[in-house]
Design a protein around this motif. Structure first.
Motif, PDB file in Angstrom:
ATOM      1  N   LEU A  58       0.821  -1.208   0.000  1.00  0.00           N
ATOM      2  CA  LEU A  58       0.000   0.000   0.000  1.00  0.00           C
ATOM      3  C   LEU A  58       0.857   1.261   0.000  1.00  0.00           C
ATOM      4  N   GLN A  59       1.997   1.204   0.630  1.00  0.00           N
ATOM      5  CA  GLN A  59       2.867   2.377   0.699  1.00  0.00           C
ATOM      6  C   GLN A  59       3.464   2.750  -0.648  1.00  0.00           C
ATOM      7  N   ARG A  60       3.337   1.864  -1.624  1.00  0.00           N
ATOM      8  CA  ARG A  60       3.912   2.134  -2.945  1.00  0.00           C
ATOM      9  C   ARG A  60       3.003   2.978  -3.839  1.00  0.00           C
ATOM     10  N   SER A  61       1.762   3.183  -3.414  1.00  0.00           N
ATOM     11  CA  SER A  61       0.838   3.980  -4.229  1.00  0.00           C
ATOM     12  C   SER A  61       0.303   5.151  -3.421  1.00  0.00           C
ATOM     13  N   GLU A  62      -0.086   6.207  -4.129  1.00  0.00           N
ATOM     14  CA  GLU A  62      -0.619   7.389  -3.450  1.00  0.00           C
ATOM     15  C   GLU A  62      -1.904   7.061  -2.697  1.00  0.00           C
ATOM     16  N   GLU A  63      -2.796   6.304  -3.328  1.00  0.00           N
ATOM     17  CA  GLU A  63      -4.052   5.954  -2.681  1.00  0.00           C
ATOM     18  C   GLU A  63      -3.804   5.058  -1.469  1.00  0.00           C
ATOM     19  N   GLY A  64      -2.856   4.130  -1.601  1.00  0.00           N
ATOM     20  CA  GLY A  64      -2.531   3.258  -0.483  1.00  0.00           C
ATOM     21  C   GLY A  64      -1.979   4.041   0.694  1.00  0.00           C
ATOM     22  N   ARG A  65      -1.100   4.986   0.433  1.00  0.00           N
ATOM     23  CA  ARG A  65      -0.551   5.814   1.510  1.00  0.00           C
ATOM     24  C   ARG A  65      -1.637   6.652   2.163  1.00  0.00           C
ATOM     25  N   ILE A  67      -4.832   5.809   2.431  1.00  0.00           N
ATOM     26  CA  ILE A  67      -5.629   4.911   3.250  1.00  0.00           C
ATOM     27  C   ILE A  67      -4.934   4.650   4.588  1.00  0.00           C
ATOM     28  N   LEU A  68      -3.631   4.405   4.558  1.00  0.00           N
ATOM     29  CA  LEU A  68      -2.889   4.143   5.792  1.00  0.00           C
ATOM     30  C   LEU A  68      -2.842   5.378   6.684  1.00  0.00           C
ATOM     31  N   GLU A  70      -5.139   8.047   6.665  1.00  0.00           N
ATOM     32  CA  GLU A  70      -6.462   8.477   7.132  1.00  0.00           C
ATOM     33  C   GLU A  70      -7.236   7.360   7.828  1.00  0.00           C
ATOM     34  N   ARG A  71      -6.879   6.119   7.580  1.00  0.00           N
ATOM     35  CA  ARG A  71      -7.500   4.958   8.211  1.00  0.00           C
ATOM     36  C   ARG A  71      -9.033   4.993   8.173  1.00  0.00           C
ATOM     37  N   PRO A  72      -9.609   4.966   6.981  1.00  0.00           N
ATOM     38  CA  PRO A  72     -11.079   4.915   6.881  1.00  0.00           C
ATOM     39  C   PRO A  72     -11.604   3.661   7.574  1.00  0.00           C
ATOM     40  N   SER A  73     -12.847   3.734   8.037  1.00  0.00           N
ATOM     41  CA  SER A  73     -13.396   2.643   8.844  1.00  0.00           C
ATOM     42  C   SER A  73     -14.777   2.232   8.375  1.00  0.00           C
ATOM     43  N   LEU A  74     -15.018   0.932   8.434  1.00  0.00           N
ATOM     44  CA  LEU A  74     -16.323   0.364   8.106  1.00  0.00           C
ATOM     45  C   LEU A  74     -16.959  -0.272   9.338  1.00  0.00           C
ATOM     46  N   GLN A  75     -16.523   0.157  10.523  1.00  0.00           N
ATOM     47  CA  GLN A  75     -17.080  -0.382  11.752  1.00  0.00           C
ATOM     48  C   GLN A  75     -18.517   0.087  11.962  1.00  0.00           C
ATOM     49  N   ALA A  76     -19.193  -0.579  12.875  1.00  0.00           N
ATOM     50  CA  ALA A  76     -20.605  -0.278  13.137  1.00  0.00           C
ATOM     51  C   ALA A  76     -20.812   1.193  13.470  1.00  0.00           C
ATOM     52  N   ARG A  77     -19.929   1.758  14.285  1.00  0.00           N
ATOM     53  CA  ARG A  77     -20.114   3.146  14.715  1.00  0.00           C
ATOM     54  C   ARG A  77     -19.921   4.152  13.582  1.00  0.00           C
ATOM     55  N   GLN A 200      -8.258  -7.558  -8.400  1.00  0.00           N
ATOM     56  CA  GLN A 200      -7.547  -6.434  -7.797  1.00  0.00           C
ATOM     57  C   GLN A 200      -7.487  -6.628  -6.280  1.00  0.00           C
ATOM     58  N   GLN A 201      -6.350  -6.279  -5.685  1.00  0.00           N
ATOM     59  CA  GLN A 201      -6.188  -6.409  -4.231  1.00  0.00           C
ATOM     60  C   GLN A 201      -7.150  -5.459  -3.533  1.00  0.00           C
ATOM     61  N   PHE A 202      -8.102  -6.002  -2.776  1.00  0.00           N
ATOM     62  CA  PHE A 202      -9.228  -5.194  -2.305  1.00  0.00           C
ATOM     63  C   PHE A 202      -8.909  -4.298  -1.111  1.00  0.00           C
ATOM     64  N   LEU A 203      -7.846  -4.573  -0.373  1.00  0.00           N
ATOM     65  CA  LEU A 203      -7.540  -3.724   0.777  1.00  0.00           C
ATOM     66  C   LEU A 203      -6.999  -2.359   0.353  1.00  0.00           C
ATOM     67  N   GLY A 204      -6.641  -2.224  -0.900  1.00  0.00           N
ATOM     68  CA  GLY A 204      -6.179  -0.936  -1.402  1.00  0.00           C
ATOM     69  C   GLY A 204      -7.294  -0.115  -2.015  1.00  0.00           C
ATOM     70  N   PHE A 205      -8.543  -0.511  -1.788  1.00  0.00           N
ATOM     71  CA  PHE A 205      -9.685   0.181  -2.375  1.00  0.00           C
ATOM     72  C   PHE A 205     -10.505   0.836  -1.269  1.00  0.00           C
ATOM     73  N   ARG A 206     -10.843   2.110  -1.456  1.00  0.00           N
ATOM     74  CA  ARG A 206     -11.584   2.854  -0.437  1.00  0.00           C
ATOM     75  C   ARG A 206     -13.083   2.751  -0.727  1.00  0.00           C
ATOM     76  N   PHE A 207     -13.703   1.718  -0.201  1.00  0.00           N
ATOM     77  CA  PHE A 207     -15.108   1.440  -0.477  1.00  0.00           C
ATOM     78  C   PHE A 207     -16.022   2.566  -0.015  1.00  0.00           C
TER      79      PHE A 207
END
Length: 230
Positions: A58-65, A67-68, A70-77, A200-207
């Motif tokens: 993830l650190q190799r791409s702008e979007e991956g960096r 994500i790391l 800003e740490r977006p979250s899909l938790q219940a809250r 595509q590796q899905f952890l690098g995608f900001r759903f």
């Protein structure tokens, strides 16, 4: 049974410590399969090196960096399921909200502290599980869950998925699920694994930025089709 609230993995834990904590987590999960703390901690115990490798990717791409950072979250809250369900039918947001409602379950949640990017990736992997059911089309029955584990193994190399698949396959070979013979079961797992590897590796995608996008569009973008596996 261990108290899940007292379980933790020390920094730079040895293999012995990781296996000990993983065993304690499995003891809890046998009685409480949806326990979010032990579910995530089990993944961290067994997949720390895998997550570290994924962080490097993830650190190799702008979007991956981003994500790391800003740490977006899909938790219940962080999810407003009522608002998502009001989105047009067929969109990702509507599909995810209906998935939770129809299966009578709640989004992933955890109280574990995120000490580093590796911990965050472990959390991110866990909280994308239900969303992947919507995108891949794999069911929530036993066979569908095993297909999704095979997909995750192919896509990310998750070691926990190997453990789950091993136990699940042994159980199925001993007592096949209704309507799914042994050969079909193995064929479906192999197809799901190959599909994961080709996708595509899905952890690098900001759903979170795509709630209003049709599921079909995202699935075509992120998940390999049957034609691509031939």
């Amino acid at each position: 049974m261990p108290d899940p609230n007292t379980l933790s993995l020390p920094d730079n834990a040895s293999l012995f410590t990781r296996l000990r904590v993983a065993t304690q987590c499995l003891q809890v999960l046998q009685h409480d399969p949806a326990n979010p703390t032990c579910g995530q901690l089990l993944n961290i115990c067994l997949d720390g090196k895998v997550y570290a490798s994924l962080v490097q990717q993830l650190q190799r791409s702008e979007e991956g960096r981003r994500i790391l950072s800003e740490r977006p979250s899909l938790q219940a809250r962080d999810l407003d399921l009522a608002a998502l369900e009001r989105l047009p039918e067929g969109t990702l947001g509507h599909g995810v909200a209906r998935y939770y409602r129809d299966n009578k379950i709640s989004p992933f949640d955890t109280t574990l502290e995120l000490k580093n990017d590796i911990d965050y990736i472990g959390k991110r992997y866990r909280e994308t599980h239900d969303l992947l059911h919507v995108l891949t089309g794999y069911g929530t029955d036993v066979v569908g869950e095993m297909e999704l584990q095979a997909y995750a193994l192919g896509n990310l190399g998750i070691r926990t998925a190997v453990l789950i698949l091993a136990f699940g396959t042994l159980g199925h070979l001993k007592t096949p699920q209704a309507g799914v013979g042994r050969s079909e079961y193995l064929r479906r797992l192999w197809a799901a694994y190959r599909r994961g590897r080709a996708s595509q590796q899905f952890l690098g995608f900001r759903f979170e930025n795509y709630w209003e996008t049709p599921v079909a569009t995202l699935s075509e973008r992120l998940c390999a089709s049957a034609a691509q596996l031939n």
